[in-house]
Design an enzyme around this catalytic site. Structure first.
Site, PDB file in Angstrom:
ATOM      1  N   ASP A  40     -18.515  -4.602  26.393  1.00  0.00           N
ATOM      2  CA  ASP A  40     -19.310  -5.251  26.064  1.00  0.00           C
ATOM      3  C   ASP A  40     -20.122  -6.103  27.224  1.00  0.00           C
ATOM      4  O   ASP A  40     -19.296  -6.895  27.440  1.00  0.00           O
ATOM      5  CB  ASP A  40     -19.035  -5.523  24.126  1.00  0.00           C
ATOM      6  N   GLY A  41     -21.203  -6.669  26.295  1.00  0.00           N
ATOM      7  CA  GLY A  41     -22.341  -7.802  26.770  1.00  0.00           C
ATOM      8  C   GLY A  41     -23.059  -7.111  27.957  1.00  0.00           C
ATOM      9  O   GLY A  41     -23.270  -8.840  28.831  1.00  0.00           O
ATOM     10  N   TRP A  45     -25.509 -10.700  29.911  1.00  0.00           N
ATOM     11  CA  TRP A  45     -24.829 -10.182  31.007  1.00  0.00           C
ATOM     12  C   TRP A  45     -26.650 -10.488  31.510  1.00  0.00           C
ATOM     13  O   TRP A  45     -26.893 -11.298  33.060  1.00  0.00           O
ATOM     14  CB  TRP A  45     -24.291  -9.503  31.839  1.00  0.00           C
ATOM     15  N   HIS A  57     -26.738  -3.110  31.828  1.00  0.00           N
ATOM     16  CA  HIS A  57     -25.625  -1.477  31.847  1.00  0.00           C
ATOM     17  C   HIS A  57     -25.437  -0.727  32.627  1.00  0.00           C
ATOM     18  O   HIS A  57     -24.567  -0.311  33.215  1.00  0.00           O
ATOM     19  CB  HIS A  57     -26.434  -0.525  30.577  1.00  0.00           C
ATOM     20  N   GLU A  87     -24.163   4.587  16.605  1.00  0.00           N
ATOM     21  CA  GLU A  87     -24.716   3.535  16.110  1.00  0.00           C
ATOM     22  C   GLU A  87     -25.747   3.256  17.030  1.00  0.00           C
ATOM     23  O   GLU A  87     -27.419   2.633  16.914  1.00  0.00           O
ATOM     24  CB  GLU A  87     -24.245   2.309  15.834  1.00  0.00           C
ATOM     25  N   TRP A  89     -28.132   5.308  18.995  1.00  0.00           N
ATOM     26  CA  TRP A  89     -29.502   5.534  19.247  1.00  0.00           C
ATOM     27  C   TRP A  89     -29.761   4.711  18.502  1.00  0.00           C
ATOM     28  O   TRP A  89     -31.297   5.025  18.304  1.00  0.00           O
ATOM     29  CB  TRP A  89     -28.783   6.901  17.578  1.00  0.00           C
ATOM     30  N   LEU A 151      -4.965  10.244  36.030  1.00  0.00           N
ATOM     31  CA  LEU A 151      -5.219   9.471  34.878  1.00  0.00           C
ATOM     32  C   LEU A 151      -6.635  10.710  33.950  1.00  0.00           C
ATOM     33  O   LEU A 151      -6.864  11.428  34.799  1.00  0.00           O
ATOM     34  CB  LEU A 151      -6.590   8.231  35.576  1.00  0.00           C
ATOM     35  N   ARG A 208     -11.212  -6.037  24.169  1.00  0.00           N
ATOM     36  CA  ARG A 208     -12.526  -5.911  23.942  1.00  0.00           C
ATOM     37  C   ARG A 208     -13.322  -7.478  25.240  1.00  0.00           C
ATOM     38  O   ARG A 208     -12.122  -8.139  24.892  1.00  0.00           O
ATOM     39  CB  ARG A 208     -13.067  -5.671  23.102  1.00  0.00           C
ATOM     40  N   SER A 216     -15.739  -2.160  15.371  1.00  0.00           N
ATOM     41  CA  SER A 216     -17.036  -1.446  16.093  1.00  0.00           C
ATOM     42  C   SER A 216     -16.778   0.400  16.001  1.00  0.00           C
ATOM     43  O   SER A 216     -17.297   0.711  16.450  1.00  0.00           O
ATOM     44  CB  SER A 216     -17.810  -1.831  17.451  1.00  0.00           C
ATOM     45  N   GLU A 227      -2.000  -3.323  20.283  1.00  0.00           N
ATOM     46  CA  GLU A 227      -1.937  -4.517  20.642  1.00  0.00           C
ATOM     47  C   GLU A 227      -3.613  -5.004  21.217  1.00  0.00           C
ATOM     48  O   GLU A 227      -4.151  -4.107  21.955  1.00  0.00           O
ATOM     49  CB  GLU A 227      -1.265  -4.827  22.489  1.00  0.00           C
TER      50      GLU A 227
END
Ligand code: FPP
Length: 273
Positions: A40-41, A45, A57, A87, A89, A151, A208, A216, A227
């Protein structure tokens, strides 16, 4: 160089750097198996730099690259990134298109590197509404990395935790009707095996960025005992040192899963003579 991580990051992490200082604090025996991140952010930014949101982005995609690389080097088994919610969209068409274009660009640029580094690419979320070019690239990335055993990178795309649970319920009800099953026989495992994350362990750690204290609609079922770590850093500023810090914090937590465990340092009865 004292722990194995310093070897895994050799040539990447400078001697005497903050990265190295943090790596030395990591306990290799307590690395979380599954980390989920609410990135987020990006918009903030960009706004702080008087740039369009899309620039945030784009910078965020660089954080994705850095985080995936660091997670793979640390031997984390699963990394789940919230890239686009159902959401999202509602955002302006141009922003949605730019996000999809960034995903396509990421896959086109990175799929060979993912494969070389034994990283398996997966998505979670509904395929519907995603355009055919996005779907084609996703399918290609999934196919090309299907045999990778390191991974597993899960990109949550067109994802909603509530919708995921509703869909799991629908499938279970259909199954129960067909099999004439007693509702009492439905278990947590039945729900789990009908989620997008079927077969994956629940996240040990949910990160987050940007300081918001919300989940969210992300992995609502799966984060029951995760955690939670919130950092003020905006996602485009998030780098491997931030991941190390989150894991160091995680390693100090006392996970009890509803059980009780007296803290090691506190006597059960104080001041007994
Ligand atoms: C939230 O920031 C971020 C998103 C909705 C998108 C995340 C996407 C990327 C990091 C781009 C590329 C992804 C991949 C997997 C290559 P926001 O726009 O809600 O920020 P704000 O809250 O500051 O407005």
């Amino acid at each position: 160089m004292s722990n194995d991580f310093l070897k895994d990051f050799e040539g990447i992490v400078d001697s005497g750097s903050r990265d190295e200082f943090l790596l030395r604090q990591l306990d290799p025996a307590a690395i979380p198996s599954h980390i989920a991140i609410i990135m987020d952010g990006n918009g903030r930014w960009a706004a702080r730099r008087s740039l369009p949101r899309v620039a945030g982005h784009r910078a965020g995609a660089e954080s994705v690259r850095a985080t995936v690389e660091a997670a793979a080097r640390l031997g984390i088994r699963y990394l789940t990134l919230y890239a686009f919610s159902t959401e999202n969209w509602k955002r302006p068409r141009l922003e949605v298109e730019a996000l999809m274009a960034l995903l396509i660009e990421f896959i086109r640029k990175e799929v060979a590197t993912l494969k070389e580094n034994n990283i398996r690419f997966q998505t979670i979320g509904r395929d519907e509404r995603l355009d055919s070019v996005v779907m084609r690239e996703i399918d290609r990335a999934r196919r090309e990395t299907a045999a990778c055993t390191g991974l597993q990178l899960n990109v949550a795309l067109n994802y909603s935790g509530r919708c995921e649970i509703v869909e799991a319920c629908r499938r279970l009800v259909t199954e129960a009707l067909v099999r004439n099953q007693n509702p009492e026989d439905i278990t947590e495992h039945d729900i789990e095996r009908n989620l997008f994350t079927a077969g994956l362990p629940d996240p040990d750690l949910l990160i987050r960025t940007s300081g918001e204290m919300r989940v969210s609609n992300f992995l609502l079922w799966q984060i029951a005992y995760s955690e939670i770590y919130v950092t003020e850093k905006l996602w485009p500023d998030f780098r491997r040192a931030d991941l190390f810090e989150a894991i160091i914090d995680f390693q100090k937590r006392d996970r009890r899963y509803g059980d009780i465990k007296p803290a090691k340092t506190e006597p059960l009865v104080a001041n007994m003579k």
